[in-house]
Design an enzyme around this catalytic site. Sequence first.
Site, PDB file in Angstrom:
ATOM      1  N   ASP A   1      14.235  12.786  70.816  1.00 29.24           N
ATOM      2  CA  ASP A   1      12.979  12.609  70.468  1.00 29.24           C
ATOM      3  C   ASP A   1      12.208  12.632  72.235  1.00 29.24           C
ATOM      4  O   ASP A   1      12.223  11.397  72.572  1.00 29.24           O
ATOM      5  CB  ASP A   1      12.498  10.964  70.191  1.00 29.24           C
ATOM      6  CG  ASP A   1      11.047  11.481  69.291  1.00 29.24           C
ATOM      7  OD1 ASP A   1      10.381  11.730  70.145  1.00 29.24           O
ATOM      8  OD2 ASP A   1      10.784  10.733  68.129  1.00 29.24           O
TER       9      ASP A   1
ATOM     10  N   ASP B   1       6.888  14.068  71.581  1.00 26.22           N
ATOM     11  CA  ASP B   1       5.793  13.197  70.429  1.00 26.22           C
ATOM     12  C   ASP B   1       4.516  13.513  71.149  1.00 26.22           C
ATOM     13  O   ASP B   1       4.135  14.134  72.395  1.00 26.22           O
ATOM     14  CB  ASP B   1       6.553  11.379  71.290  1.00 26.22           C
ATOM     15  CG  ASP B   1       5.354  10.230  70.893  1.00 26.22           C
ATOM     16  OD1 ASP B   1       5.456  10.086  69.653  1.00 26.22           O
ATOM     17  OD2 ASP B   1       5.168  10.077  71.378  1.00 26.22           O
TER      18      ASP B   1
ATOM     19  N   GLU C   1       5.102  17.451  68.154  1.00 26.57           N
ATOM     20  CA  GLU C   1       4.064  16.470  67.302  1.00 26.57           C
ATOM     21  C   GLU C   1       2.306  16.744  67.411  1.00 26.57           C
ATOM     22  O   GLU C   1       2.254  16.679  69.128  1.00 26.57           O
ATOM     23  CB  GLU C   1       4.454  15.208  67.487  1.00 26.57           C
ATOM     24  CG  GLU C   1       3.933  14.287  66.107  1.00 26.57           C
ATOM     25  CD  GLU C   1       3.525  12.620  66.279  1.00 26.57           C
ATOM     26  OE1 GLU C   1       3.661  12.051  65.298  1.00 26.57           O
ATOM     27  OE2 GLU C   1       3.547  12.483  68.344  1.00 26.57           O
TER      28      GLU C   1
ATOM     29  N   HIS D   1       8.013   8.441  60.209  1.00 32.98           N
ATOM     30  CA  HIS D   1       8.356   6.170  60.770  1.00 32.98           C
ATOM     31  C   HIS D   1       6.773   6.378  60.993  1.00 32.98           C
ATOM     32  O   HIS D   1       7.143   4.589  60.873  1.00 32.98           O
ATOM     33  CB  HIS D   1       9.427   6.377  61.858  1.00 32.98           C
ATOM     34  CG  HIS D   1       8.714   7.200  62.910  1.00 32.98           C
ATOM     35  ND1 HIS D   1       8.282   8.440  63.233  1.00 32.98           N
ATOM     36  CD2 HIS D   1       7.748   6.967  63.852  1.00 32.98           C
ATOM     37  CE1 HIS D   1       7.983   8.163  63.965  1.00 32.98           C
ATOM     38  NE2 HIS D   1       7.642   7.500  64.824  1.00 32.98           N
ATOM     39  N   ASP D   2       5.731   6.614  61.280  1.00 34.36           N
ATOM     40  CA  ASP D   2       4.699   6.606  61.197  1.00 34.36           C
ATOM     41  C   ASP D   2       3.657   6.222  59.836  1.00 34.36           C
ATOM     42  O   ASP D   2       2.469   5.892  59.864  1.00 34.36           O
ATOM     43  CB  ASP D   2       3.751   7.339  62.323  1.00 34.36           C
ATOM     44  CG  ASP D   2       4.240   7.685  63.700  1.00 34.36           C
ATOM     45  OD1 ASP D   2       4.762   6.651  64.016  1.00 34.36           O
ATOM     46  OD2 ASP D   2       4.891   8.479  64.086  1.00 34.36           O
TER      47      ASP D   2
END
Length: 566
Positions: free
Chosen positions: A126, A227, A269, A343-344
Amino acid sequence: MKEFHSFNRRFVLRTKSPDFERSMVIKMKKDRWWKNAVIYQIYPRSFQDSNGDGIGDIPGIISRLDYLQELGINAIWLSPVYRSPQDDNGYDISDYQDIDPMFGTINDMEELITEAKKREIRIIMDLVLNHTSDEHAWFLEAKRSRTNPYHDYYVWRDGVEGTPPNDMRASFGGSAWEWVPEVEQYYFHQFSIKQPDLNWENPKVRRELYDMILWWMDKGVGGFRLDVIDQIAKEPDKKITNNGPKLHEYIREMSKETFQKGDIITVGEAWGANPERAKLYSNPDNSEFSMVFQFEHIGLDQQEGKDKWDLAPLDFVKLKTILAKWQKEMFQVGWNSLFWNNHDLPRIVSRWGNDKEYRVEAAKMFAILLHGMQGTPYIYQGEELGMTNVRYALEEYRDIETLNLYKERIEMGYTPEEIMRSIYAKGRDNARTPMHWDDSEHAGFTQGTPWIKVNPNYKRINAKNELADENSIFHIYQKLIQLRKTHEIFVKGEFELLFADHPELFVYTRTWENQVLLVAANFYGRKVPFSMPQEYNRNKKCLISNYDNHEEHYLQPYEAVMYLLE
Ligand code: TEU
Ligand code: CA
């Protein structure tokens, strides 16, 4: 990758002339290995603890690789494990080329890459390139003086008569500007105060980041997830955060300088992507990324002009329209990421499904619906077990976004009950509770005290039970992954939405050569009349379903069926 290796084998057997070889290389490039791959996301601090400190770590992940191999996934997207003060659970990096001691060492990381490779699993790192931690060496220098060579690595502005340059807000609450007395300037941060934004306009910053990426590629990582990549080209003077004018220029430069030098998978993302932009991000010419992670289907429960915490009911027809739009728009000119969870986000089975009497059916329905589509499916840890949201007392929450939201909304006059309702529905900690391995204390996640409370339903919902039951959610995912590897139609079929306006049923086809893949699902808890459209009433084979017996002319609550017609 199995597919990748067998392709190479074919390649060797059939090689005849240099010309032929060249054409095969081109074909290989077109059919990149990740086109039928399935990716599993690990949130390291919640996956498996190995040393009893209550925090998941890299040796813990290594100890669970056999489980992931059994599931059949091809790559792991690892949320950040770099050195970090953990203000935002690792999305605040203080050293990109080191591992946080909480997670292990660089040797552990190398072992993870090697052990995963043995199981034909690649590791996707990531990359957080929009910002660093305020404890990163660059920032510590940057804030010493305006003439420091690192000052320009970040985004600084003078204030206006003792107030910030403008009224921009940070994602995690408060102003996006933070005053630093030493330099008498404000720095810009789109996320927390401890996450200063990097200045991408500075070529030195870009070069440092590229060198770091190449360093990881040398270590043998299989890819990168980028990200908030659509926020790197911000222009705060114009209040531009995402999709800045120079965004694609930067991405293309980065791709050329780094990713294109290896056979890796990259996923950007981009909350702010529309199909036009996504076609740039995932252009098959490989000039940017392999694919894009966009959230239009997830964000649709947000009302115009409100933020994500103001809850609105799910508009199911709109959900179908959006998913269908992306399927059609990316066909042959781009590539989708397919996901319900990360995870968000809250657990989908709780958010839009049913985590009570139909939890198992609903979890399988979501899986079948998504995995029949075109793109690369992502499974977020615990999704394959049907893990659910939690309702904790405020003091059990750990997420900076959740905690800041609570404070901010109390000040704004919301009642605690209203705020907790939003947190229960959408708080990020829903996805971050520890993985349920078995029914022993703390779900087999740790021998110590977990950093965040374990979901109390782990005695019932856990990997041990799922593995023991051949009809489990786990085994549905396992089968879906296998189907994608064995049937080309999953990769190539053209998407068509049927019964677009139906308020309860989600039905679509994928067509490729003389085959049709038909998926029909009941999104709700009521039995709904359904008959196969006449033209599909031929030679059908059921590939997968979530009920033992499909009743003709009905779909039962949360029922999903997938047929292959020849
Ligand atoms: O998230 C990007 C992002 O904008 C949102 O998902 C954010 O987490 C929040 O939910 C908005 O309400 C990425 C990471 O996935 C997230 O975990 C990080 O906190 C964030 O970037 C900052 O690095
Ligand atoms: Ca640990």
